[in-house]
Design a protein around this motif. Sequence first.
Motif, short mmCIF file in Angstrom:
data_model
loop_
_atom_site.label_atom_id
_atom_site.label_comp_id
_atom_site.label_asym_id
_atom_site.label_seq_id
_atom_site.Cartn_x
_atom_site.Cartn_y
_atom_site.Cartn_z
N ARG A 1 -7.08 2.07 -1.71
CA ARG A 1 -8.35 2.40 -1.07
C ARG A 1 -8.20 2.56 0.44
NH1 ARG A 1 -11.74 -2.14 -4.33
NH2 ARG A 1 -11.72 -1.08 -6.33
N THR A 2 -8.68 3.71 0.91
CA THR A 2 -8.80 3.89 2.36
C THR A 2 -10.29 3.80 2.68
OG1 THR A 2 -8.69 6.28 1.99
CG2 THR A 2 -6.65 5.16 2.60
N SER B 1 5.76 2.13 0.39
CA SER B 1 5.70 1.49 1.71
C SER B 1 4.43 0.65 1.85
CB SER B 1 5.74 2.57 2.80
OG SER B 1 5.53 2.01 4.07
N ASN B 2 3.30 1.18 1.39
CA ASN B 2 2.04 0.45 1.54
C ASN B 2 1.92 -0.75 0.62
OD1 ASN B 2 0.78 1.72 3.72
ND2 ASN B 2 0.09 3.42 2.47
N LEU B 3 2.52 -0.68 -0.57
CA LEU B 3 2.53 -1.85 -1.45
C LEU B 3 3.34 -2.98 -0.81
CD1 LEU B 3 2.93 -0.29 -5.03
CD2 LEU B 3 0.90 -1.36 -4.04
N GLU B 4 4.44 -2.61 -0.15
CA GLU B 4 5.24 -3.62 0.56
C GLU B 4 4.43 -4.23 1.70
OE1 GLU B 4 8.65 -1.41 1.76
OE2 GLU B 4 9.60 -1.47 -0.23
N GLN C 1 -0.01 -6.87 5.69
CA GLN C 1 -0.06 -5.94 6.80
C GLN C 1 -1.04 -4.81 6.47
OE1 GLN C 1 3.98 -4.62 7.37
NE2 GLN C 1 4.66 -6.57 8.21
N LYS C 2 -1.53 -4.14 7.52
CA LYS C 2 -2.46 -3.04 7.33
C LYS C 2 -1.73 -1.83 6.75
CE LYS C 2 -5.72 -0.11 9.88
NZ LYS C 2 -6.25 0.27 11.22
N ILE C 3 -2.34 -1.21 5.74
CA ILE C 3 -1.71 -0.02 5.16
C ILE C 3 -1.96 1.17 6.07
CG2 ILE C 3 -1.90 -0.90 2.80
CD1 ILE C 3 -4.21 1.04 2.34
N ASP C 4 -0.98 2.08 6.13
CA ASP C 4 -1.10 3.26 6.99
C ASP C 4 -0.23 4.38 6.41
OD1 ASP C 4 1.58 2.66 7.72
OD2 ASP C 4 0.90 1.40 9.38
#
Length: 613
Positions: free
Chosen positions: A356-357, A562-565, A571-574
């Motif tokens: 989700r963004t 990368s975002n799952l990690e 940490q904030k997903i980007d």
Amino acid sequence: MSLQEQKKFISSIHPFENLTLNELDDIAEAFDVVYFKEGTTVQSSQSEPKFLYFILKGLIQEKQEDEVLAVYSKNEIFDSASLIKNFSKNSFVTAQESICYTLPRELFMSILSQNQQLENYFFQSISEKLNNNILHEKNKDMANIMIAKVKDAKVHKAVIVNSKTSIYEAARVIKQEKIPTLLLKDDEGEMYIVTDSDFRQKVILNRMSFDEEVVKIASKGLVYINEDDFLFNAQLQMAKYGLKRVVVKNDEGTIVGILDQISLSSFFATNTFAVSNQIVKAETLEELKEASISFIKIIKSLNAKGVKIEFISKLINQLNKKLLDKLYRLMAPEELLDKSCLIVMGSEGRAEQILRTDQDNALIISDDCTISDEKLKEFTFNFTETLVDFGFPRCEGNIMVSNPYWCRKQSDFKDLIYKWINEPSGDHFMNIAIFYDALCVSGDINMIKELKTYLFKISSNSQSFYSNFAKIINSFDVPLGFFDGFVFNSKDENHKDEIDIKRGGIFILVQGIRALSLQNRIYNTNTIKRINALYELGLFEKETAKELVMAFNFLTSLKLKSNLEKLDLNQKIDNYINPNKLNTMEKDLLKDSFKIVNRLKKHLEFHFKLNYV
């Protein structure tokens, strides 16, 4: 390097880990070390290459005349394609002083003919390599599911009542709390368990009085497990004692829930069906919110099990659609339900939003809807706030139903579309792109179809419109350069060793395909479906379409990984990834994907004559 170190070096480079011991020995013995000064031509264009080069140090540029096509660095090889064809189309020049191992072409070709795995790899097309790498990585990630914890699965709420509670009262508690299991505690602290099936099998079949104590149908001998224990240990405990459930405790020894066999099986089966049913059966916002929380677990599970990125996005999109449809039906005033169309836009509308963004939604209202402005304003505000509570952040651009600009009558939307087309500006082109990706999630789907037909109609006679719509891709550069093959982010200190995979790859591909699809009146919103539709219309060759699909999937899967990690590290997903954290094969395929995006960009520049607008 010693012979042993050479073998270790060779095996570290994909796909040479598939060599037999004898083949590894042959290569190590045939290796020779060569040194090149900066600016040296290692392999000339239009020549017959003699060696496969393994880079120990330095940078090598692949060039076509003065254009740099690719850059190879430490622990990479070049150029297998030239060796196989026995012809080097491009030249290879050192950008720094470089040291390489050389492997004679004759031995390389001999080993290829003997080793099926190497042959398959080096004779694959780029799209096949991209696809096979995704499968290869997912198989490795299967191990992750073995380290899942008990708390990662759905643990039912633990409700404890006195053992002297009546059967009737206990059944009422189970129904009220919506739980399948009830815990009992007697005056001595002894614990018991009673399940919904106990009521059916013991009470009804034995015609027991509802006023009797519930402890008479309960079971003793509870088995406990810590919430931080491995999930497969819970499975072993159930199998060992022939149980269908275990009681979960935290480190303080407090009971925090009950894990049953259904939840355990659902976790290993991604829990998708159970969550879908949970959404359908939800009667309150709290029940719906509980179902939405499971989405991240499903994504992680699907990703670990090797499910392709396009299928994960389809599945999550379906769950999102169900969730939003149910939420809308639970919250919307009666006047709106049959007189409106709730749409999602952007990546969610394209069914490409996995994690989700922010919110991108709008509400189209029938011209004959009689809802008052005050009632509509109250509903749209509450709808947006509820989505925020569910984990969908507010859109920074305010593209939400709570913004009157994106909540209006159907005829007003037509006026808006007319303005976007005939008064071109950066904001208007952005709005067209967002709206063209719109997908109906609840209400009358014909409303959005009619508006898109209108959009196609009034834009169809303007070639300059399509050119200006596509032109934004020229504002984005594919991050292929001279430093380790990639151009890193130099403006932001927080991302100086990273690249923005969305700006440099995904956006260019999505916008380019979107521009071609809009020009050709394609109703599909999903990028892959649009690529396939463009292929059917003859705008792409079959291999080009295949490469675009695989490049899109590979870039998206890297972003998801990368975002799952980052989620695991709180940490904030980007949109940033660090290429230095990728293995050699992933780096190679990332470069290949960027090359595919670059080719699309050049095709679009020619097709839309972007240099003239």
